[in-house]
Design a protein around this motif. Structure first.
Motif, PDB file in Angstrom:
ATOM      1  N   PHE A  56       0.821  -1.204   0.000  1.00  0.00           N
ATOM      2  CA  PHE A  56       0.000   0.000   0.000  1.00  0.00           C
ATOM      3  C   PHE A  56       0.858   1.260   0.000  1.00  0.00           C
ATOM      4  CE2 PHE A  56      -2.698   3.192   2.152  1.00  0.00           C
ATOM      5  CZ  PHE A  56      -3.733   3.225   1.224  1.00  0.00           C
ATOM      6  N   GLY A  57       1.902   1.282   0.796  1.00  0.00           N
ATOM      7  CA  GLY A  57       2.816   2.422   0.825  1.00  0.00           C
ATOM      8  C   GLY A  57       3.553   2.590  -0.487  1.00  0.00           C
ATOM      9  N   ALA A  58       3.920   1.467  -1.105  1.00  0.00           N
ATOM     10  CA  ALA A  58       4.597   1.534  -2.405  1.00  0.00           C
ATOM     11  C   ALA A  58       3.671   2.099  -3.474  1.00  0.00           C
ATOM     12  CB  ALA A  58       5.093   0.151  -2.807  1.00  0.00           C
ATOM     13  N   ILE A  59       2.408   1.724  -3.430  1.00  0.00           N
ATOM     14  CA  ILE A  59       1.439   2.243  -4.412  1.00  0.00           C
ATOM     15  C   ILE A  59       1.238   3.737  -4.212  1.00  0.00           C
ATOM     16  CG2 ILE A  59      -0.993   2.178  -5.106  1.00  0.00           C
ATOM     17  CD1 ILE A  59      -0.890  -0.863  -4.598  1.00  0.00           C
ATOM     18  N   ILE A  60       1.173   4.184  -2.970  1.00  0.00           N
ATOM     19  CA  ILE A  60       1.002   5.616  -2.699  1.00  0.00           C
ATOM     20  C   ILE A  60       2.210   6.398  -3.215  1.00  0.00           C
ATOM     21  CG2 ILE A  60       0.915   7.358  -0.868  1.00  0.00           C
ATOM     22  CD1 ILE A  60      -0.790   5.395   0.729  1.00  0.00           C
ATOM     23  N   GLY A  61       3.411   5.950  -2.891  1.00  0.00           N
ATOM     24  CA  GLY A  61       4.614   6.640  -3.344  1.00  0.00           C
ATOM     25  C   GLY A  61       4.739   6.650  -4.858  1.00  0.00           C
ATOM     26  N   ALA A  62       4.446   5.521  -5.487  1.00  0.00           N
ATOM     27  CA  ALA A  62       4.529   5.439  -6.939  1.00  0.00           C
ATOM     28  C   ALA A  62       3.462   6.305  -7.602  1.00  0.00           C
ATOM     29  CB  ALA A  62       4.383   3.991  -7.400  1.00  0.00           C
ATOM     30  N   THR A  63       2.283   6.379  -7.009  1.00  0.00           N
ATOM     31  CA  THR A  63       1.214   7.209  -7.572  1.00  0.00           C
ATOM     32  C   THR A  63       1.578   8.682  -7.487  1.00  0.00           C
ATOM     33  OG1 THR A  63      -0.431   5.552  -6.979  1.00  0.00           O
ATOM     34  CG2 THR A  63      -1.235   7.770  -7.435  1.00  0.00           C
ATOM     35  N   VAL A  64       2.139   9.101  -6.357  1.00  0.00           N
ATOM     36  CA  VAL A  64       2.572  10.499  -6.222  1.00  0.00           C
ATOM     37  C   VAL A  64       3.607  10.830  -7.292  1.00  0.00           C
ATOM     38  CG1 VAL A  64       3.848  12.098  -4.733  1.00  0.00           C
ATOM     39  CG2 VAL A  64       2.034  10.692  -3.777  1.00  0.00           C
ATOM     40  N   GLY A  65       4.580   9.964  -7.476  1.00  0.00           N
ATOM     41  CA  GLY A  65       5.599  10.194  -8.502  1.00  0.00           C
ATOM     42  C   GLY A  65       5.030  10.168  -9.907  1.00  0.00           C
ATOM     43  N   ALA A  66       4.078   9.275 -10.160  1.00  0.00           N
ATOM     44  CA  ALA A  66       3.476   9.193 -11.495  1.00  0.00           C
ATOM     45  C   ALA A  66       2.649  10.440 -11.792  1.00  0.00           C
ATOM     46  CB  ALA A  66       2.615   7.938 -11.597  1.00  0.00           C
ATOM     47  N   VAL A  67       1.972  10.972 -10.779  1.00  0.00           N
ATOM     48  CA  VAL A  67       1.224  12.227 -10.974  1.00  0.00           C
ATOM     49  C   VAL A  67       2.186  13.354 -11.303  1.00  0.00           C
ATOM     50  CG1 VAL A  67      -0.155  13.976  -9.776  1.00  0.00           C
ATOM     51  CG2 VAL A  67      -0.781  11.577  -9.607  1.00  0.00           C
ATOM     52  N   ILE A  68       3.305  13.429 -10.587  1.00  0.00           N
ATOM     53  CA  ILE A  68       4.319  14.452 -10.877  1.00  0.00           C
ATOM     54  C   ILE A  68       4.826  14.292 -12.308  1.00  0.00           C
ATOM     55  CG2 ILE A  68       6.652  15.237 -10.301  1.00  0.00           C
ATOM     56  CD1 ILE A  68       5.986  14.520  -7.366  1.00  0.00           C
ATOM     57  N   LEU A  69       5.090  13.051 -12.712  1.00  0.00           N
ATOM     58  CA  LEU A  69       5.570  12.784 -14.067  1.00  0.00           C
ATOM     59  C   LEU A  69       4.552  13.228 -15.110  1.00  0.00           C
ATOM     60  CD1 LEU A  69       7.632  11.475 -16.021  1.00  0.00           C
ATOM     61  CD2 LEU A  69       6.401   9.329 -15.671  1.00  0.00           C
ATOM     62  N   LEU A  70       3.277  12.902 -14.916  1.00  0.00           N
ATOM     63  CA  LEU A  70       2.253  13.288 -15.887  1.00  0.00           C
ATOM     64  C   LEU A  70       2.063  14.796 -15.948  1.00  0.00           C
ATOM     65  CD1 LEU A  70      -0.445  10.518 -15.386  1.00  0.00           C
ATOM     66  CD2 LEU A  70       1.265  10.717 -17.195  1.00  0.00           C
ATOM     67  N   LEU A  71       2.168  15.463 -14.805  1.00  0.00           N
ATOM     68  CA  LEU A  71       2.060  16.928 -14.812  1.00  0.00           C
ATOM     69  C   LEU A  71       3.244  17.556 -15.545  1.00  0.00           C
ATOM     70  CD1 LEU A  71       0.716  17.601 -11.208  1.00  0.00           C
ATOM     71  CD2 LEU A  71      -0.538  17.759 -13.374  1.00  0.00           C
ATOM     72  N   LEU A  72       4.435  16.981 -15.367  1.00  0.00           N
ATOM     73  CA  LEU A  72       5.597  17.478 -16.108  1.00  0.00           C
ATOM     74  C   LEU A  72       5.428  17.247 -17.616  1.00  0.00           C
ATOM     75  CD1 LEU A  72       8.564  16.387 -13.813  1.00  0.00           C
ATOM     76  CD2 LEU A  72       7.785  18.716 -14.277  1.00  0.00           C
ATOM     77  N   LEU A  73       4.897  16.096 -17.976  1.00  0.00           N
ATOM     78  CA  LEU A  73       4.640  15.831 -19.399  1.00  0.00           C
ATOM     79  C   LEU A  73       3.629  16.804 -19.972  1.00  0.00           C
ATOM     80  CD1 LEU A  73       4.502  11.936 -19.507  1.00  0.00           C
ATOM     81  CD2 LEU A  73       6.257  13.415 -20.478  1.00  0.00           C
ATOM     82  N   ARG A  74       2.624  17.156 -19.174  1.00  0.00           N
ATOM     83  CA  ARG A  74       1.623  18.128 -19.629  1.00  0.00           C
ATOM     84  C   ARG A  74       2.263  19.497 -19.846  1.00  0.00           C
ATOM     85  NH1 ARG A  74      -3.879  18.774 -16.395  1.00  0.00           N
ATOM     86  NH2 ARG A  74      -4.351  16.899 -17.580  1.00  0.00           N
ATOM     87  N   LEU A  75       3.182  19.917 -18.944  1.00  0.00           N
ATOM     88  CA  LEU A  75       3.858  21.197 -19.109  1.00  0.00           C
ATOM     89  C   LEU A  75       4.748  21.200 -20.346  1.00  0.00           C
ATOM     90  CD1 LEU A  75       4.926  22.086 -15.460  1.00  0.00           C
ATOM     91  CD2 LEU A  75       3.238  23.248 -16.870  1.00  0.00           C
ATOM     92  N   ILE A  76       5.432  20.106 -20.605  1.00  0.00           N
ATOM     93  CA  ILE A  76       6.314  20.017 -21.780  1.00  0.00           C
ATOM     94  C   ILE A  76       5.489  20.043 -23.057  1.00  0.00           C
ATOM     95  CG2 ILE A  76       7.888  18.482 -23.009  1.00  0.00           C
ATOM     96  CD1 ILE A  76       8.936  17.612 -20.233  1.00  0.00           C
ATOM     97  N   ARG A  77       4.340  19.379 -23.067  1.00  0.00           N
ATOM     98  CA  ARG A  77       3.483  19.384 -24.263  1.00  0.00           C
ATOM     99  C   ARG A  77       2.971  20.770 -24.600  1.00  0.00           C
ATOM    100  NH1 ARG A  77      -0.528  14.239 -24.466  1.00  0.00           N
ATOM    101  NH2 ARG A  77       0.975  12.862 -25.431  1.00  0.00           N
ATOM    102  N   ARG A  78       2.661  21.536 -23.570  1.00  0.00           N
ATOM    103  CA  ARG A  78       2.138  22.900 -23.803  1.00  0.00           C
ATOM    104  C   ARG A  78       3.201  23.841 -24.366  1.00  0.00           C
ATOM    105  NH1 ARG A  78      -1.716  24.339 -18.666  1.00  0.00           N
ATOM    106  NH2 ARG A  78      -3.277  22.744 -19.082  1.00  0.00           N
TER     107      ARG A  78
END
Length: 79
Positions: A56-78
């Motif tokens: 459960f802790g691994a999923i939370i940490g990985a989800t936080v990082g994946a959200v950061i990654l997707l937000l960075l990808l969104r900024l780069i696309r713009r």
């Protein structure tokens, strides 16, 4: 290895739900989740936050990082 793939798939899917408009399919979610786990582990440790042990802790940490990654990808696309 199977646990990493499972955690990556769940974290990638959750991040896609949180950051609307991103769906990468099974293999894309796994990749986003695995890369996100490294990002999440780094960022959370620098902030002094630890989501707990186990799957459960691994999923939370990985989800936080994946959200950061997707937000960075969104900024780069713009740009």
């Amino acid at each position: 290895l199977l646990i990493w793939l499972l955690i990556g798939a769940i974290a990638g899917w959750l991040a896609g739900v949180i950051v609307k408009g991103y769906g990468f399919g099974l293999f894309g979610n796994i990749a986003v989740g695995i890369v996100g786990s490294f990002i999440g582990g780094f960022v959370l440790s620098k902030l002094g936050l630890f989501p707990g042990g186990g799957m459960f802790g691994a999923i939370i940490g990985a989800t936080v990082g994946a959200v950061i990654l997707l937000l960075l990808l969104r900024l780069i696309r713009r740009a």
